[in-house]
Design a protein around this motif. Structure first.
Motif, PDB file in Angstrom:
ATOM      1  N   GLU A 187       0.831  -1.203   0.000  1.00 43.53           N
ATOM      2  CA  GLU A 187       0.000   0.000   0.000  1.00 43.53           C
ATOM      3  C   GLU A 187       0.869   1.257   0.000  1.00 43.53           C
ATOM      4  N   ALA A 188       1.978   1.206   0.733  1.00 41.28           N
ATOM      5  CA  ALA A 188       2.877   2.364   0.789  1.00 41.28           C
ATOM      6  C   ALA A 188       3.487   2.648  -0.579  1.00 41.28           C
ATOM      7  N   LEU A 189       3.843   1.599  -1.319  1.00 43.72           N
ATOM      8  CA  LEU A 189       4.438   1.782  -2.643  1.00 43.72           C
ATOM      9  C   LEU A 189       3.423   2.279  -3.659  1.00 43.72           C
ATOM     10  N   VAL A 190       2.170   1.881  -3.494  1.00 47.20           N
ATOM     11  CA  VAL A 190       1.127   2.403  -4.388  1.00 47.20           C
ATOM     12  C   VAL A 190       0.942   3.895  -4.144  1.00 47.20           C
ATOM     13  N   GLU A 191       0.985   4.298  -2.872  1.00 54.27           N
ATOM     14  CA  GLU A 191       0.806   5.699  -2.510  1.00 54.27           C
ATOM     15  C   GLU A 191       2.022   6.535  -2.890  1.00 54.27           C
ATOM     16  N   VAL A 192       3.207   6.049  -2.539  1.00 52.22           N
ATOM     17  CA  VAL A 192       4.455   6.756  -2.839  1.00 52.22           C
ATOM     18  C   VAL A 192       5.444   5.750  -3.428  1.00 52.22           C
ATOM     19  N   PRO A 193       5.544   5.661  -4.753  1.00 58.54           N
ATOM     20  CA  PRO A 193       6.451   4.687  -5.372  1.00 58.54           C
ATOM     21  C   PRO A 193       7.905   4.934  -4.997  1.00 58.54           C
ATOM     22  N   TYR A 194       8.698   3.903  -5.143  1.00 59.14           N
ATOM     23  CA  TYR A 194      10.135   3.969  -4.853  1.00 59.14           C
ATOM     24  C   TYR A 194      10.827   4.773  -5.952  1.00 59.14           C
ATOM     25  N   ARG A 195      11.464   5.865  -5.562  1.00 56.51           N
ATOM     26  CA  ARG A 195      12.156   6.704  -6.545  1.00 56.51           C
ATOM     27  C   ARG A 195      13.566   6.160  -6.792  1.00 56.51           C
ATOM     28  N   GLU A 196      13.838   5.849  -8.027  1.00 59.31           N
ATOM     29  CA  GLU A 196      15.122   5.260  -8.387  1.00 59.31           C
ATOM     30  C   GLU A 196      16.257   6.258  -8.171  1.00 59.31           C
ATOM     31  N   LYS A 197      17.379   5.761  -7.722  1.00 63.82           N
ATOM     32  CA  LYS A 197      18.557   6.602  -7.513  1.00 63.82           C
ATOM     33  C   LYS A 197      19.790   5.856  -7.990  1.00 63.82           C
ATOM     34  N   PHE A 198      20.869   6.616  -8.166  1.00 63.21           N
ATOM     35  CA  PHE A 198      22.097   5.977  -8.637  1.00 63.21           C
ATOM     36  C   PHE A 198      22.753   5.190  -7.516  1.00 63.21           C
ATOM     37  N   GLU A 199      23.173   3.983  -7.848  1.00 62.96           N
ATOM     38  CA  GLU A 199      23.944   3.144  -6.934  1.00 62.96           C
ATOM     39  C   GLU A 199      25.116   2.567  -7.718  1.00 62.96           C
ATOM     40  N   ALA A 200      26.209   2.374  -7.013  1.00 64.72           N
ATOM     41  CA  ALA A 200      27.423   1.878  -7.667  1.00 64.72           C
ATOM     42  C   ALA A 200      27.208   0.478  -8.227  1.00 64.72           C
ATOM     43  N   ASN A 201      28.056   0.116  -9.170  1.00 58.08           N
ATOM     44  CA  ASN A 201      28.056  -1.205  -9.787  1.00 58.08           C
ATOM     45  C   ASN A 201      26.701  -1.559 -10.399  1.00 58.08           C
ATOM     46  N   PRO A 202      26.262  -0.802 -11.396  1.00 56.04           N
ATOM     47  CA  PRO A 202      24.973  -1.094 -12.036  1.00 56.04           C
ATOM     48  C   PRO A 202      24.974  -2.464 -12.705  1.00 56.04           C
ATOM     49  N   GLU A 203      23.804  -3.072 -12.709  1.00 49.16           N
ATOM     50  CA  GLU A 203      23.647  -4.375 -13.364  1.00 49.16           C
ATOM     51  C   GLU A 203      23.659  -4.192 -14.877  1.00 49.16           C
ATOM     52  N   ASN A 204      24.025  -5.262 -15.573  1.00 42.34           N
ATOM     53  CA  ASN A 204      24.053  -5.232 -17.037  1.00 42.34           C
ATOM     54  C   ASN A 204      22.693  -5.661 -17.588  1.00 42.34           C
ATOM     55  N   VAL A 205      21.707  -4.786 -17.437  1.00 41.50           N
ATOM     56  CA  VAL A 205      20.362  -5.037 -17.944  1.00 41.50           C
ATOM     57  C   VAL A 205      20.130  -4.127 -19.145  1.00 41.50           C
ATOM     58  N   VAL A 206      19.734  -4.704 -20.266  1.00 41.14           N
ATOM     59  CA  VAL A 206      19.483  -3.941 -21.487  1.00 41.14           C
ATOM     60  C   VAL A 206      18.025  -4.134 -21.884  1.00 41.14           C
ATOM     61  N   HIS A 207      17.342  -3.037 -22.164  1.00 40.45           N
ATOM     62  CA  HIS A 207      15.926  -3.077 -22.507  1.00 40.45           C
ATOM     63  C   HIS A 207      15.704  -3.584 -23.932  1.00 40.45           C
ATOM     64  N   PHE A 208      16.490  -3.113 -24.882  1.00 37.73           N
ATOM     65  CA  PHE A 208      16.463  -3.496 -26.296  1.00 37.73           C
ATOM     66  C   PHE A 208      15.201  -3.021 -27.033  1.00 37.73           C
ATOM     67  N   ASP A 209      14.346  -2.226 -26.394  1.00 33.12           N
ATOM     68  CA  ASP A 209      13.132  -1.793 -27.091  1.00 33.12           C
ATOM     69  C   ASP A 209      12.672  -0.428 -26.584  1.00 33.12           C
ATOM     70  N   ILE A 210      13.629   0.474 -26.323  1.00 34.21           N
ATOM     71  CA  ILE A 210      13.275   1.811 -25.846  1.00 34.21           C
ATOM     72  C   ILE A 210      12.899   2.678 -27.040  1.00 34.21           C
ATOM     73  N   ASP A 211      11.655   3.097 -27.106  1.00 39.69           N
ATOM     74  CA  ASP A 211      11.185   4.003 -28.148  1.00 39.69           C
ATOM     75  C   ASP A 211       9.914   4.688 -27.656  1.00 39.69           C
ATOM     76  N   PRO A 212       9.418   5.713 -28.367  1.00 44.21           N
ATOM     77  CA  PRO A 212       8.245   6.453 -27.892  1.00 44.21           C
ATOM     78  C   PRO A 212       6.980   5.617 -27.777  1.00 44.21           C
ATOM     79  N   PHE A 213       6.948   4.438 -28.395  1.00 41.98           N
ATOM     80  CA  PHE A 213       5.785   3.575 -28.265  1.00 41.98           C
ATOM     81  C   PHE A 213       5.755   2.870 -26.908  1.00 41.98           C
TER      82      PHE A 213
END
Length: 465
Positions: A187-213
């Motif tokens: 319920e808390a996350l629905v009310e106030v979602p978790y705001r992403e922030k920079f953290e060291a050592n980012p994971e190697n995750v690639v979306h491969f489909d970022i576009d305006p659609f």
């Protein structure tokens, strides 16, 4: 599958290679409307389509609660509503009707203003109508609003860089207070979602489909009024990145053959240079650098209302020089957004309404070199700093009329908040040529007739994904 339950079909939002996306109304135990949701499902029993839905479901579940990723909705509990004309209360049933088909669909929150591509379509239509009536008038997205779009896209990249951040936050909260339940945290996350922030050592995750659609626009839920990041634009400041059906997480220093096997992943029009040109010798794995290209290309589309050609031969790349008000010059080597440089920004220039920092930042994101694209932490600092600077100028009254808070709110009201609803989202209205720069980055069209100074594209080019 969803008839006579707590989900009631309203309209189809769109369809394509992924399948069908439809808008539903979710109702409570009394049959009253609670919220709108999006149900996404493949149109065939093809195993690859089903696998894509399953993989996307896993990503949404993993990042559930993040501010810039659509929220995964669990449709249970399910209520079987009374048939029309029969005045009986709905019955709560713990049916397995949904769960046994779980691999065939997913349900996410609905964002009120739809796909970013729909906004671009509306703006292009306005330009075409102006051209047809003999008016040399174009509609641009304000510079300060574009910085906010880029901030949301940056946070979406941060979400992918740490996809387990919310799960770690949940574990930390439960450890601090054993009496807290998962339902309370939900319920808390629905009310106030978790705001992403920079953290060291980012994971190697690639979306491969970022576009305006796959970028969606919605309203901010901020009853307290304390959300400083979105304080100026309540109507449409929640911008989210969706459609994770092609997303992939990689281990560092993967086998070269696996690295090459992902070159053709995603839409050719939105692929990164490491895909359509070739893997650089120094590249050891797929990383967030490809996501940076994706959000850079989305920003470039917002600025030009066009897109690069899907033909790699037509995609031009060269150095771009950006001159700042103090006459300092900075060069971005080999960028596919070279046309944003200063020669196009003089009096009457195509991009004069965009400040040098915004044009420079987008050009670096669209650089051929992975190193030139920069890092997530640097991008976040740059974007936040530019937004603060714009806010300060607004408070001091040191902005042109089209960049004031009132002008930005007027743009939002006209083109998003009260924009007409179309039966389907935009197909590919980004094919429109940009005066001075065509969609393939080649020379723009020559001057048109006096009564039609802006080139009007063939409408048959529309609705091509």
């Amino acid at each position: 599958m969803f008839q006579h339950t707590s989900l009631e079909y309203e309209r189809t939002l769109g369809f394509g290679g992924f399948g069908l996306a439809a808008k539903y109304s979710q109702r409570d135990s009394t049959g009253q409307h609670m919220r709108h949701v999006v149900v996404k499902a493949p149109l065939t029993n093809d195993s690859s389509k089903l696998e894509s839905v399953q993989e996307e479901y896993k990503w949404y579940l993993r990042m559930k609660g993040m501010e810039h990723v659509p929220y995964l909705v669990d449709p249970l509990p399910i209520y079987r509503l009374s048939p029309p004309g029969i005045n009986q209360p709905p019955n709560l049933i713990r049916t397995y009707e949904f769960e046994k088909y779980k691999e065939r669909y997913l349900i996410t929150e609905y964002l009120e203003h739809g796909e970013l591509a729909s906004l671009l379509e509306r703006l292009n239509v306005l330009d075409w109508e102006a051209a047809a009536s003999g008016r040399n008038q174009r509609t641009y997205i304000p510079n300060r609003l574009l910085w906010r779009f880029l901030l949301c896209l940056t946070r979406a990249c941060l979400a992918m860089a740490k996809p387990d951040a919310v799960q770690q936050w949940r574990a930390a909260e439960l450890a601090k207070d054993p009496e807290i339940t998962n339902e309370t945290l939900e319920e808390a996350l629905v009310e106030v979602p978790y705001r992403e922030k920079f953290e060291a050592n980012p994971e190697n995750v690639v979306h491969f489909d970022i576009d305006p659609f796959n970028v969606f626009l919605g309203q901010v839920n901020d009853p307290s009024g304390e959300d400083k990041e979105h304080q100026y634009f309540k109507a449409v400041s929640r911008i989210q990145l969706g459609d994770f059906g092609l997303a992939q997480q990689f281990q560092p220093k993967i086998d070269k053959r696996l690295l090459e096997s992902y070159r053709g992943r995603g839409k050719p029009t939105w692929s990164a240079p490491e895909q359509f040109v070739g893997i650089p010798p120094s590249m050891e794995t797929w990383t967030y650098k490809t996501n940076l290209w994706g959000i850079g290309l989305v920003m470039c589309s917002l600025m030009t209302k066009a897109r690069l050609s899907s033909d790699p031969i037509l995609k031009l790349c060269r150095d771009a020089v950006f001159t700042y008000p103090n006459n300092e010059q900075i060069t971005v080597p080999r960028t596919y957004a070279y046309f944003l440089e200063n020669p196009n920004v003089g009096d009457g220039g195509e991009f004069q309404q965009y400040d040098a920092d915004l044009r420079y930042t987008v050009a670096t994101l669209m650089a051929s070199s992975l190193d030139v694209r920069g890092t997530l932490d640097l991008l976040l600092i740059t974007v936040e700093g530019a937004i603060r600077e714009g806010n300060d100028k607004a408070l001091a009254g040191n902005l042109p009329p089209w960049e004031t808070d009132e002008a930005l709110q007027q743009f939002i009201d006209l083109h998003l908040k009260y924009a007409p609803v179309v039966p389907f989202p935009a197909g590919a209205a980004l094919e429109a040529p940009v005066p001075g720069v065509q969609a393939n980055n080649g020379p723009g069209p020559g001057p048109g007739p006096t009564k039609n100074p802006v080139a009007v594209p063939d409408l048959q080019l529309l609705f091509r994904r």
